[in-house]
Write an enzyme that holds these catalytic residues in place. Structure first.
Site, PDB file in Angstrom:
ATOM      1  N   ASN A  62      -8.020   4.040   0.300  1.00 27.76           N
ATOM      2  CA  ASN A  62      -7.351   3.363  -0.803  1.00 27.76           C
ATOM      3  C   ASN A  62      -7.360   1.856  -0.552  1.00 27.76           C
ATOM      4  O   ASN A  62      -7.304   1.384   0.580  1.00 27.76           O
ATOM      5  CB  ASN A  62      -5.944   3.910  -1.053  1.00 27.76           C
ATOM      6  CG  ASN A  62      -4.996   3.810   0.122  1.00 27.76           C
ATOM      7  OD1 ASN A  62      -5.366   4.071   1.261  1.00 27.76           O
ATOM      8  ND2 ASN A  62      -3.751   3.442  -0.153  1.00 27.76           N
ATOM      9  N   GLU A  64      -5.454  -1.475  -2.082  1.00 23.02           N
ATOM     10  CA  GLU A  64      -4.385  -1.987  -2.942  1.00 23.02           C
ATOM     11  C   GLU A  64      -4.628  -3.447  -3.301  1.00 23.02           C
ATOM     12  O   GLU A  64      -5.472  -4.128  -2.714  1.00 23.02           O
ATOM     13  CB  GLU A  64      -3.028  -1.843  -2.245  1.00 23.02           C
ATOM     14  CG  GLU A  64      -2.611  -0.411  -2.069  1.00 23.02           C
ATOM     15  CD  GLU A  64      -1.245  -0.252  -1.435  1.00 23.02           C
ATOM     16  OE1 GLU A  64      -0.765   0.887  -1.405  1.00 23.02           O
ATOM     17  OE2 GLU A  64      -0.647  -1.243  -0.954  1.00 23.02           O
ATOM     18  N   ASN A  65      -3.831  -3.897  -4.246  1.00 24.02           N
ATOM     19  CA  ASN A  65      -3.900  -5.263  -4.721  1.00 24.02           C
ATOM     20  C   ASN A  65      -2.507  -5.657  -5.173  1.00 24.02           C
ATOM     21  O   ASN A  65      -1.765  -4.805  -5.666  1.00 24.02           O
ATOM     22  CB  ASN A  65      -4.898  -5.332  -5.887  1.00 24.02           C
ATOM     23  CG  ASN A  65      -5.246  -6.726  -6.269  1.00 24.02           C
ATOM     24  OD1 ASN A  65      -4.424  -7.428  -6.832  1.00 24.02           O
ATOM     25  ND2 ASN A  65      -6.470  -7.117  -5.970  1.00 24.02           N
ATOM     26  N   CYS A  73      -7.757   4.283  -5.577  1.00 24.77           N
ATOM     27  CA  CYS A  73      -7.470   5.382  -4.660  1.00 24.77           C
ATOM     28  C   CYS A  73      -8.675   5.701  -3.781  1.00 24.77           C
ATOM     29  O   CYS A  73      -9.816   5.403  -4.132  1.00 24.77           O
ATOM     30  CB  CYS A  73      -7.088   6.632  -5.454  1.00 24.77           C
ATOM     31  SG  CYS A  73      -5.639   6.439  -6.502  1.00 24.77           S
ATOM     32  N   GLU A  75     -10.118   8.579  -3.099  1.00 15.27           N
ATOM     33  CA  GLU A  75     -11.073   9.521  -3.665  1.00 15.27           C
ATOM     34  C   GLU A  75     -12.081   8.806  -4.563  1.00 15.27           C
ATOM     35  O   GLU A  75     -13.291   9.032  -4.471  1.00 15.27           O
ATOM     36  CB  GLU A  75     -10.348  10.607  -4.482  1.00 15.27           C
ATOM     37  CG  GLU A  75      -9.369  11.432  -3.677  1.00 15.27           C
ATOM     38  CD  GLU A  75      -7.939  10.875  -3.655  1.00 15.27           C
ATOM     39  OE1 GLU A  75      -7.013  11.695  -3.546  1.00 15.27           O
ATOM     40  OE2 GLU A  75      -7.754   9.644  -3.743  1.00 15.27           O
TER      41      GLU A  75
END
Length: 160
Positions: A62, A64-65, A73, A75
């Protein structure tokens, strides 16, 4: 008069010792990918690994931001990167795990709805089922025979 449609989904609940060698390798790569996750806001590290038909493995984590909707994510990171780099390789298994940054125990990892839809698209694209291996609670693992078991009513091109 309304009718009722009943769905039956089967999932194998397994111990580590019951996983195949290939499943263990995929889960181990998913764990390594979780360690590489960029999750400075949630501290929730998720890793995904794809076992390909040729026996090779591909991973994603994953990302993030600070503008939350801009993250991605594990996947989808794995699936999109695989498709961008190896568009014709088929997926034999998708493994997912997660943990909190400052804890060593891996947690139950359930794909979000967006990931389930993307997973379903790749299963549809390759015209073969993709088994899914998820880290379950208390050291168990959940094995689904197909993405369809995680998303029984899929949106496909036939819906357009």
């Amino acid at each position: 008069m309304a009718s009722e449609l009943k769905l039956q989904i089967s999932v194998d609940v397994l111990e580590l010792s019951e996983l195949s060698t290939a499943e263990c390798q995929a889960m181990e790569l998913a764990r390594q990918a979780a360690n590489d996750a960029y999750a400075p806001y949630s501290n929730f590290l998720v890793g995904a690994a794809l076992l390909l038909e040729d026996g090779s493995l591909f991973k994603g984590s994953n990302q993030e931001n600070a503008a939350y909707p801009s993250g991605l994510c594990a996947e989808r990171t794995a699936l999109f990167a695989l498709s961008a780099n190896h568009p014709n390789k088929k997926i034999s298994l998708l493994a997912v795990t997660a943990r909190r940054r400052h804890e060593h125990e891996y947690l139950a990892a359930m794909p979000c709805g967006a990931c389930r839809q993307v997973m379903a698209e790749y299963e549809y694209k390759q015209q073969e089922q993709i088994p899914v291996l998820l880290q379950g609670p208390e050291g168990k693992f959940y094995r689904f025979k197909t993405v369809s078991d995680l998303l029984p009513f899929q949106f496909t091109k036939e819906n357009l």
